[in-house]
Design an enzyme around this catalytic site. Structure first.
Site: not given
Length: 217
Positions: A118-119
């Protein structure tokens, strides 16, 4: 221009900028791709290496009021540096972060963070599209599962990102042991964070400082 082979493709401290993303308690609580302690160790070692080599390092969190502050092991390396807290999940959509990175004037962008899928993946793919030479430090990152971490790595490689581990990066920054200006700091980081390599170095020092027994006459 991004080089994928040859000497120009290797990372140089004078051209590198590091972004550490969301090394926070909430993310660590559901880290299942690695031993959480190893990720804390490796991200701390990465931060220390960046400081030792004078590589600008941006610290950023997401919703820190709810997700917790960045690990103190990292912020202690940069005690006077403010952390950029975001609402954007994709760090590269936060203009404050991008502006700080661009202000360094460097184009070798190095990223590590939680979670990989995700990040890390989103800003890596975004920055690649903007023309940056992007490297991900995989062992200072981690995902919610082994699969999610590994699939994210495959996705980022397909997009053109480079993958490394923190010790490989530090070694590439060092490049030549005749460059003594950072050797002592790197050795100290290895002693505290590189497990077997650090212990082997201490053992080597012990042996070098052990008198050779006199030969029996």
């Amino acid at each position: 221009m991004t080089f994928r082979n040859g000497l120009a493709s290797l990372l140089r401290p004078e051209d590198s900028v590091l972004v550490l993303i969301d090394h926070q308690p909430f993310q660590l609580a559901n880290l299942n791709s690695h031993d959480p302690q190893a990720v804390v160790n490796n991200s701390t070692a990465l931060a220390k290496a960046a400081k030792a080599f004078g590589v600008p390092t941006i610290l950023t969190s997401v919703l820190a009021e709810r997700g917790g502050l960045i690990f103190s092991q990292i912020t202690d390396v940069f005690p006077d540096q403010a952390v950029i807290d975001r609402t954007f999940i994709n760090t590269w959509e936060d203009q404050a972060v991008v502006d700080v990175v661009k202000a360094t004037g460097r184009k070798q962008l190095i990223i590590a963070g939680l979670w990989t899928e995700v990040c890390v993946a989103m800003p890596v793919i975004h920055a690649l599209g903007d023309g940056w030479d992007v490297t991900v430090i995989t062992d200072a990152s981690g995902g919610t599962s082994v699969e999610s971490h590994e699939v994210a790595i495959q996705r980022m490689i397909a997009a053109g990102a480079n993958m490394m581990t923190w010790l490989a990066l530090a070694s590439e920054w060092q490049r030549d042991w005749a460059r003594t200006e950072h050797a002592a700091e790197l050795t100290d980081i290895m002693k505290h964070h590189a497990a077997g390599s650090g212990i082997a170095f201490l053992w080597e020092q012990q042996l070098l400082n052990t008198p050779v027994p006199a030969t029996a006459g």
